[in-house]
Structures are given as C-alpha cells and as structure tokens.
Design an enzyme around this catalytic site. Sequence first.
Site, PDB file in Angstrom:
ATOM      1  CB  CYS A 142      -0.965   0.001   1.183  1.00 51.89           C
ATOM      2  SG  CYS A 142      -0.156  -0.119   2.800  1.00 51.89           S
ATOM      3  CG  HIS A 168      -3.980   0.573   4.809  1.00 54.49           C
ATOM      4  ND1 HIS A 168      -3.396  -0.208   3.838  1.00 54.49           N
ATOM      5  CD2 HIS A 168      -5.129   1.073   4.248  1.00 54.49           C
ATOM      6  CE1 HIS A 168      -4.161  -0.204   2.750  1.00 54.49           C
ATOM      7  NE2 HIS A 168      -5.199   0.575   2.977  1.00 54.49           N
TER       8      HIS A 168
END
Length: 482
Positions: free
Chosen positions: A113, A430
């Site tokens: 990510c 994330h």
Amino acid sequence: MPTVSVKWQKELFPAVEIDTSQPPYVFKCQLFDLTGVPPERQKIMVKGGLLKDDADWSALGVKDGQKLMMMGTADEVVKAPEKGPVFVEDLPEEEQVVAVGHTAGLFNLGNTCYMNSTIQCLASVPELKSALLTYTNSGRSNELDQYSHLLTIATRDLFAELDRNVKPVAPLQFLSVLRKKFPQFAQQHNGVYMQQDAEECWTQLMYTLSQSLRSSESSEISGAVKSLFGIDLVSRIHCAESGEESSETESVYALKCHISQDVNHLHEGLKRAMKSELEKVSPSLGRSAVFSKESSISDLPRYLTVQFVRFFWKRESNQKAKILRKVDYPLELDVYDLCSDELRQKLQKPRQVLRELENEKLGLKTKQKIDTSTGSDGDATMAEASEGSSGPSTNVNPEGASSQKETYPTGIYDLVAVLTHKGRSADSGHYVAWVKQESGKWIQYDDDNPIPQREEDISKLSGGGDWHMAYICMYKARLAHI
C-alpha cells in the site's frame, strides 16, 4: 519458479509460472488477467484444501507441471442493447474511465500500500505523465544505470495502464523493478514482504525519475522533474560566537513540516523547519562551533510537496515511532512569507493580477446572477471569461483577437493530493492516497478500491488519533496570466 497448468471451466492454461517468492495473491492476480475472475472469487484446489492469499508456497508442495483446478465466475460484460441508451458498462474501457471520472485502483501485492498510494498521487500529475511518454525504451544514456532506466519505463507504462482501465491493475512489473533498484523494499520477515515507508518510496522514485529524464536525449524533458517538483532554497549560515557568515543554495523535492507541541498548523511547522542549528568547524576559532541556519525559497515549483515529519527513531523499542498530534493543513496554501526577498519582489505583480482576476470573477458571478433572466449576449461573454480564467494561457481580448500570455507563479497553491497513514508505526499500518480529479472531485484510492469523497472531509485528515492522517501533501501552483 514452477510452471503449472490451470483448468478453469472448459479452458486450460498450459504454462502459468508461479513466483514462489511472492504470496499466492500475486498468482491469483495473474489468473485474473487470464480469466477475468477477480482474486476474491477464485477457488483454487491445492494440497490441503483451497489456496489462501497468504499461504506459504513451500508448505503446499506445488510441483513443476502440476495441474491445478480453479473455480469462479468472471466479471460479466454487459452487452449494449440494440436500441436505447448507452450505459457506462457498454463503453470501451478507455471511455469508461472518462465516464466514471477517475482512473483504476491498484491491487495490493502483499504490504504494498505504501507503493500504491505513492503511485496514485504522482500519476495525478499530467505534466509528469507527458514527460514520461516521450521517454523511449532505447532512451537510456551511458550515465544511467539499467534499473533506473527500467524503473522509469515501468512507471511510464503503469501510469498509462491506470489511465486506460477502470478495473484494478496489478503493478507486478513496477514492483519487481522497484525491488531490484532499491533492495530495501524487498525486505522480508518470516517469509513475508514487510511494510515500507511511503515517504521513502516517494523520494526514491522522484530521485530516479529526475536522473533518468535529465539524462534523456530529449531536451524537452531533461529538466521536467526539477521544474515540476524542484524547490530552490537559499540559506544564511551565521555563527554568533565568531561572527562568521556565509550563504549556500540547494535544491530539494519536498518541504518538511516539523511537528512539536507548539505546532498546530502546517504553516507553523514549515516555518520552524526553515530554521535550524548545526555544529561544524569554525575556521576563525579553529574548533567546532554552533552555527544557525535560516533558509528561504528562491524558486518555486509547479507542484509543491510537503512532508509531515511524523516518524522518529525510538531507541527504547528500536523502531520508528509516530507522532499522532493533530496538525491542520489548508486546501489553499500561501508560501509568500517563506520566500526570499528577491522572489517576493517577483511575486508581487502576479499576486496582484490574480487578486484582481478573482475579484472580477466574483463580480461577474454576482452580475450574472442578477442578469440571468435577460438572456443577453453580455451574459455569455461573462460566463466565457469566468470559465477561461483558469484555463490555458491563450486569452481572447474584447476585439476577438487572440493574444498569448505567459504564466507566472504567485506563491499560492491548491491541494491536489494527500497521502495518509493509519497506524502507529511507519513499518506497519496502512497507506492510502486521496487525489483530486480534473473534474474537481476527490477520490480515495484504498489500493484496488477507489471511493468518492467530499472535499470538506479531506482537510479532516489532520491527525490526533488512529484514523488516517496526512503524511505527504501535494499542492498545485495557482498561476497568473500576464
């Protein structure tokens, strides 16, 4: 790498390579390209049951030449009716991108990510994409190493693939070259690729593109990255003890926002970062002394990148810790007071022109609202002027003759992309990209899932908890036509 055959419905794919250094999810992305069956719908029979996304290949005992069975339904392609309206699903994928209003997402290939969010932010810069399109496969110079050349090609091709697709894209080639060029992004823990720092990925990719485009044979793109993202700084270095004073210049690709208990706003953090202290040898004293360094901007880029310095090395836990403090940032950033005196002089006239134009636009809108019912020709002229004010540099004067005007920076920038981090450590959590589209709408790119967002929610990503918080902001220059 073992080569297997995969049977799906009535089709047989005889030679599919499995990269056992990648998680099975990557293999599923390969099958998605072959069959159109999304990874989440795939059921692949292996030893011990169904193949899981994070399974260990070595424990599965997959052999070369083995036949695997896959079940799952592909995405249905909606056929256009013989008569009636044309739906978005019926359009070619390139036209679907235009109709949907945003480009494709990126599959997460195992803790990637950080890379996906970086790509989505940089892919929103049309001038960078144009420069990359002119970079050819044979354009490598002797000064450039092979992997920098290959990474530039992979970036160009991935940007183009995002632009022509609506369905998520698997950035396999880009990731492979990125890890070869920068081995730190190939670090593993217990056989699983580790999460990495998005700012490090951004910086390394920016540096690579600046080197490869600078060494390009095309003079048009040789300074593309520098002119688009480069920030020139001039610094005054002074030693209070000896009275020594000197100056130096440098170019950077991002401004730092230092965060402390006294910083509540981006502008405060930027100001603090412009002042620092350093210890070095003083020729007049013949020993080390403390020097103060005060910097200012001497040249502005088309796109201004700002990094919130949220991570620091914590010795007690031997890892990067995160500063969760809330730091507000604006949708419109004015860096005039961070500029050198010489640059401020240059900015004064463009700023005045911009203010007058914006005041005129407000006046036009007011008058247009009053005169709406008249339907006069004057209304059309005002509407055209309002729309054309932020368009290309070619303007039309009252007589209808075309006149070319040059654009000048004003020191005022508009927010166009935010890269956020959710979690408490740079090496976990994330990363997500929030990107403003050409239409003015905002899209949250959470890996393969693009989600429309409201502009008022973008400025709420300022931190203060465990929610997504801004780590990198990218602003686009508001120019004046003179």
